[in-house]
Design a protein around this motif. Structure first.
Motif, PDB file in Angstrom:
ATOM      1  N   ILE A  61       0.842  -1.210   0.000  1.00  0.00           N
ATOM      2  CA  ILE A  61       0.000   0.000   0.000  1.00  0.00           C
ATOM      3  C   ILE A  61       0.871   1.253   0.000  1.00  0.00           C
ATOM      4  O   ILE A  61       0.600   2.224  -0.715  1.00  0.00           O
ATOM      5  N   ASP A  62       1.924   1.245   0.833  1.00  0.00           N
ATOM      6  CA  ASP A  62       2.827   2.405   0.864  1.00  0.00           C
ATOM      7  C   ASP A  62       3.487   2.620  -0.495  1.00  0.00           C
ATOM      8  O   ASP A  62       3.646   3.766  -0.949  1.00  0.00           O
ATOM      9  N   CYS A  66       3.032   5.963  -2.894  1.00  0.00           N
ATOM     10  CA  CYS A  66       4.158   6.727  -3.452  1.00  0.00           C
ATOM     11  C   CYS A  66       4.038   6.849  -4.969  1.00  0.00           C
ATOM     12  O   CYS A  66       4.279   7.919  -5.543  1.00  0.00           O
ATOM     13  N   GLU A  67       3.661   5.746  -5.621  1.00  0.00           N
ATOM     14  CA  GLU A  67       3.510   5.787  -7.073  1.00  0.00           C
ATOM     15  C   GLU A  67       2.387   6.736  -7.480  1.00  0.00           C
ATOM     16  O   GLU A  67       2.527   7.519  -8.435  1.00  0.00           O
ATOM     17  N   ILE A  68       1.262   6.659  -6.753  1.00  0.00           N
ATOM     18  CA  ILE A  68       0.130   7.543  -7.074  1.00  0.00           C
ATOM     19  C   ILE A  68       0.507   9.007  -6.851  1.00  0.00           C
ATOM     20  O   ILE A  68       0.183   9.886  -7.660  1.00  0.00           O
ATOM     21  N   LYS A  69       1.201   9.282  -5.738  1.00  0.00           N
ATOM     22  CA  LYS A  69       1.621  10.658  -5.464  1.00  0.00           C
ATOM     23  C   LYS A  69       2.557  11.183  -6.540  1.00  0.00           C
ATOM     24  O   LYS A  69       2.442  12.332  -6.987  1.00  0.00           O
ATOM     25  N   GLN A  70       3.495  10.321  -6.970  1.00  0.00           N
ATOM     26  CA  GLN A  70       4.418  10.731  -8.022  1.00  0.00           C
ATOM     27  C   GLN A  70       3.685  10.979  -9.329  1.00  0.00           C
ATOM     28  O   GLN A  70       3.966  11.953 -10.053  1.00  0.00           O
ATOM     29  N   GLU A  71       2.697  10.117  -9.619  1.00  0.00           N
ATOM     30  CA  GLU A  71       1.923  10.307 -10.851  1.00  0.00           C
ATOM     31  C   GLU A  71       1.103  11.583 -10.799  1.00  0.00           C
ATOM     32  O   GLU A  71       0.992  12.314 -11.782  1.00  0.00           O
ATOM     33  N   ILE A  72       0.534  11.874  -9.611  1.00  0.00           N
ATOM     34  CA  ILE A  72      -0.235  13.119  -9.455  1.00  0.00           C
ATOM     35  C   ILE A  72       0.671  14.335  -9.640  1.00  0.00           C
ATOM     36  O   ILE A  72       0.293  15.322 -10.291  1.00  0.00           O
ATOM     37  N   ASN A  73       1.864  14.287  -9.094  1.00  0.00           N
ATOM     38  CA  ASN A  73       2.807  15.390  -9.258  1.00  0.00           C
ATOM     39  C   ASN A  73       3.185  15.579 -10.728  1.00  0.00           C
ATOM     40  O   ASN A  73       3.278  16.712 -11.225  1.00  0.00           O
ATOM     41  N   ASN A  74       3.396  14.447 -11.427  1.00  0.00           N
ATOM     42  CA  ASN A  74       3.719  14.541 -12.858  1.00  0.00           C
ATOM     43  C   ASN A  74       2.560  15.144 -13.653  1.00  0.00           C
ATOM     44  O   ASN A  74       2.763  16.007 -14.516  1.00  0.00           O
TER      45      ASN A  74
END
Length: 251
Positions: A61-62, A66-74
């Motif tokens: 889950i962590d 992290c992947e979702i947060k990075q994708e949102i930032n991109n």
């Protein structure tokens, strides 16, 4: 009738039957109980397995977070970039539109200046084998008959605007005057022309955009005049004491 068979035993033991319950336990025979130590071991194994699974799930889950947060930032960065590009494009487009409007206004002024000494005549029937010289002569004769002018008014050129068609055989005529004074004299007295030749009308030579703008302004002025007239007629009895008196008597 069946006979029970005795099975021989070793010395010192009793003879036993072939149907002894110790050799063939039945359904009512209870299984031996599990000890407390074995139960504790199984429960500990289950708890350890649960903890291991929970640890792996939390780690997964962590990682997904992290992947979702990075994708949102991109995506946010791409969105800001596109928004900046759109803003710059709109600004550039608005600048182009303003320049085009300015150029169109300048071109319209030039066209108006060029047409200052011209007039457009509508309604003159086309002649068979009509030439430019014949058309100029016809226009000069009409002006001479209408305004009583001969050599004082000189037409430098006259020609049809566009080719004649079956639907519109009598195309308008652009009349070019030698002087602005002659053009203004004809334009000022154009009502005389329409009295003698009801089918003919004179228009000033202005660009299409100017004609459309003038037509829109004229319609707006007419609408305002109608509204003002209607408002004045409805409120006229307020300012007329006689009408107020008559109305009060009738009521």
């Amino acid at each position: 009738m069946s006979h029970r068979k005795d099975i021989p035993c070793s010395r010192g033991n009793k003879r036993r039957s072939s149907y002894d319950l110790t050799d063939n336990p039945g359904k009512n025979t209870k299984s031996p109980k599990m000890t407390d130590t074995g139960t504790t071991t199984i429960l500990d194994a289950i708890n350890n397995l649960k903890q291991d699974l929970n640890t792996k799930i939390d780690a997964k889950i962590d990682g997904l977070k992290c992947e979702i947060k990075q994708e949102i930032n991109n995506l946010s960065a791409q969105f800001r970039y596109l928004q900046d590009r759109i803003t710059k494009t709109e600004t550039h487009q608005n600048n182009i539109v303003r320049r085009l409007d300015s150029q169109e206004a300048e071109l319209e002024k030039i066209q108006i200046d060029i047409g200052r000494t011209n007039l457009i005549l509508h309604g003159l029937p086309i002649a068979i084998n009509e030439t430019n010289h014949v058309l100029i002569s016809k226009v000069e004769n009409i002006f001479s008959e209408t305004f009583g002018l001969h050599n004082e008014l000189l037409v430098s050129d006259a020609f049809r605007l566009g080719k004649s068609t079956v639907e519109y055989p009598n195309k308008p005529i652009k009349i070019c005057f030698q002087t602005l004074e002659g053009r203004n004299m004809v334009w000022t007295n154009r009502d005389k022309l329409q009295k003698l030749y009801s089918d003919m009308t004179l228009k000033d030579d202005v660009p299409k955009a100017t004609r459309i703008r003038r037509a829109v302004n004229w319609k707006l002025q007419q609408s305002q005049l109608q509204l003002s007239t209607a408002y004045a007629s409805k409120t006229s009895h307020i300012n007329d004491p006689k009408k107020l008196t008559n109305r009060s008597i009738k009521t």
